[in-house]
Design a protein around this motif. Structure first.
Motif, short mmCIF file in Angstrom:
data_model
loop_
_atom_site.label_atom_id
_atom_site.label_comp_id
_atom_site.label_asym_id
_atom_site.label_seq_id
_atom_site.Cartn_x
_atom_site.Cartn_y
_atom_site.Cartn_z
N ASP A 1 0.86 -1.18 0.00
CA ASP A 1 0.00 0.00 0.00
C ASP A 1 0.90 1.23 0.00
O ASP A 1 1.42 1.65 1.05
N GLU A 2 1.07 1.81 -1.18
CA GLU A 2 2.01 2.94 -1.31
C GLU A 2 1.61 4.13 -0.45
O GLU A 2 2.47 4.83 0.09
N ASP A 3 0.31 4.38 -0.34
CA ASP A 3 -0.14 5.53 0.44
C ASP A 3 0.25 5.38 1.90
O ASP A 3 0.75 6.31 2.53
N GLY B 1 4.40 6.94 6.28
CA GLY B 1 5.38 6.58 7.30
C GLY B 1 6.71 7.28 7.15
O GLY B 1 7.65 7.02 7.90
N ARG B 2 6.78 8.18 6.18
CA ARG B 2 8.06 8.84 5.90
C ARG B 2 8.42 9.80 7.02
O ARG B 2 7.56 10.48 7.56
N SER B 3 9.73 9.84 7.33
CA SER B 3 10.23 10.90 8.20
C SER B 3 11.41 11.54 7.51
O SER B 3 12.23 10.86 6.90
N ALA B 4 11.47 12.87 7.58
CA ALA B 4 12.56 13.60 6.93
C ALA B 4 12.92 14.79 7.81
O ALA B 4 12.04 15.52 8.27
N SER C 1 6.23 -5.55 -6.48
CA SER C 1 6.99 -6.54 -5.71
C SER C 1 8.03 -5.86 -4.82
O SER C 1 8.50 -6.47 -3.86
N LEU C 2 8.39 -4.63 -5.16
CA LEU C 2 9.48 -3.96 -4.43
C LEU C 2 9.17 -2.47 -4.30
O LEU C 2 8.78 -1.83 -5.29
N TRP C 3 9.37 -1.94 -3.09
CA TRP C 3 9.21 -0.50 -2.83
C TRP C 3 10.43 -0.07 -2.05
O TRP C 3 10.82 -0.71 -1.06
N VAL C 4 11.07 0.98 -2.51
CA VAL C 4 12.26 1.51 -1.82
C VAL C 4 12.08 3.01 -1.65
O VAL C 4 11.62 3.69 -2.58
N GLU C 5 12.46 3.51 -0.48
CA GLU C 5 12.47 4.95 -0.24
C GLU C 5 13.83 5.35 0.34
O GLU C 5 14.31 4.71 1.28
N ILE C 6 14.43 6.37 -0.25
CA ILE C 6 15.68 6.93 0.27
C ILE C 6 15.43 8.41 0.57
O ILE C 6 14.87 9.12 -0.28
N VAL C 7 15.85 8.85 1.74
CA VAL C 7 15.76 10.27 2.10
C VAL C 7 17.18 10.77 2.34
O VAL C 7 17.94 10.15 3.10
N SER C 8 17.54 11.88 1.68
CA SER C 8 18.91 12.39 1.81
C SER C 8 18.90 13.91 1.57
O SER C 8 17.91 14.47 1.11
N PRO C 9 20.01 14.56 1.87
CA PRO C 9 20.06 16.02 1.68
C PRO C 9 19.95 16.43 0.22
O PRO C 9 19.35 17.46 -0.10
N HIS C 10 20.55 15.63 -0.68
CA HIS C 10 20.58 15.99 -2.10
C HIS C 10 20.21 14.78 -2.96
O HIS C 10 20.37 13.64 -2.53
#
Lengths: 81, 134
Positions: B13-15, B20-23, B94-103
């Motif tokens: 469930d992408e939504d 659940g994101r934190s930044a 089948s796969l979901w990835v999230e990356i949070v970074s400054p740039h």
């Protein structure tokens, strides 16, 4: 000593089972076990170069020394994603 | 670095995942990658892919990859990854990835690297389920 062997993906078809127990000499290494498996299941000879092997949760090479009770896993190249 | 790994059997469930994101205030890039099941395997139409995982080892190997990613891109502040197993129909994720970074640079680079390494060391396999319409 005794080690358990678990096969994954289509390697289960090559072995005709998903799990086996192998008896090995004390001091045996992973390569000795693999030779025993290839002797028992000749299909594994064809996939010698592409076979991945783990002991517990870590990949290991043929010279890795086995211990009694080790859990060894054999599987083909991984395909996640 | 925040890290979150899930190996699940139910549809992603992408939504819910996005919520659940934190930044932090220092974050300037949030990268999402979604891998979905193609309707063909080679030249054959398929209905689904059936994913199998050696789950304890997969979790362990993902953990090692997250460690290595943190060493290589220390400014990445969050990595979250969800891999679905079992039967995944064509068109579903089948796969979901999230990356949070400054740039964006380290986000794109680390995401590409993580997926490449996953396909090299994480014990997950897939089998085509025939019967698609192409």
């Amino acid at each position: 000593m005794t080690v358990s062997v678990r096969y994954w993906s289509w390697f289960k078809d090559l072995a005709g089972a998903d799990h086996e127990v192998h008896e090995l000499a004390p001091e045996a290494c992973l390569g000795d076990l693999l030779e025993q498996i290839r002797h028992q299941h000749p299909g594994f000879e064809q996939v010698r170069k592409s076979t991945l092997v783990a002991v517990g949760l870590e990949y290991q090479n043929a010279d890795h020394r086995l211990k009694n009770g080790d859990e060894v896993s054999l599987f083909p190249p991984v395909q996640g994603g | 670095m925040r890290r979150d790994l899930q190996v699940v059997r139910e549809p992603l469930d992408e939504d819910v995942l996005r919520r659940g994101r934190s930044a932090s205030a220092g974050a300037g890039a949030v990268l999402h990658f979604l891998g979905i099941v193609r309707g063909t395997e080679g030249s054959d139409a398929i209905r689904a892919l059936d994913y199998e995982a050696f789950e304890p080892m997969a979790v362990h190997q993902f953990g090692k990859l997250f460690d290595a990613l943190e060493q290589r891109w220390p400014r990445v502040e969050s990595v979250r990854l969800v891999h679905r197993v079992g039967i995944v129909p064509v068109g579903e994720a089948s796969l979901w990835v999230e990356i949070v970074s400054p740039h964006r640079g380290e986000a794109f680079e680390s995401c590409q690297w993580l997926i490449d390494e996953m396909k090299r060391v994480v014990p997950i396999w897939k089998k085509a389920v025939p019967g698609g319409s192409g």
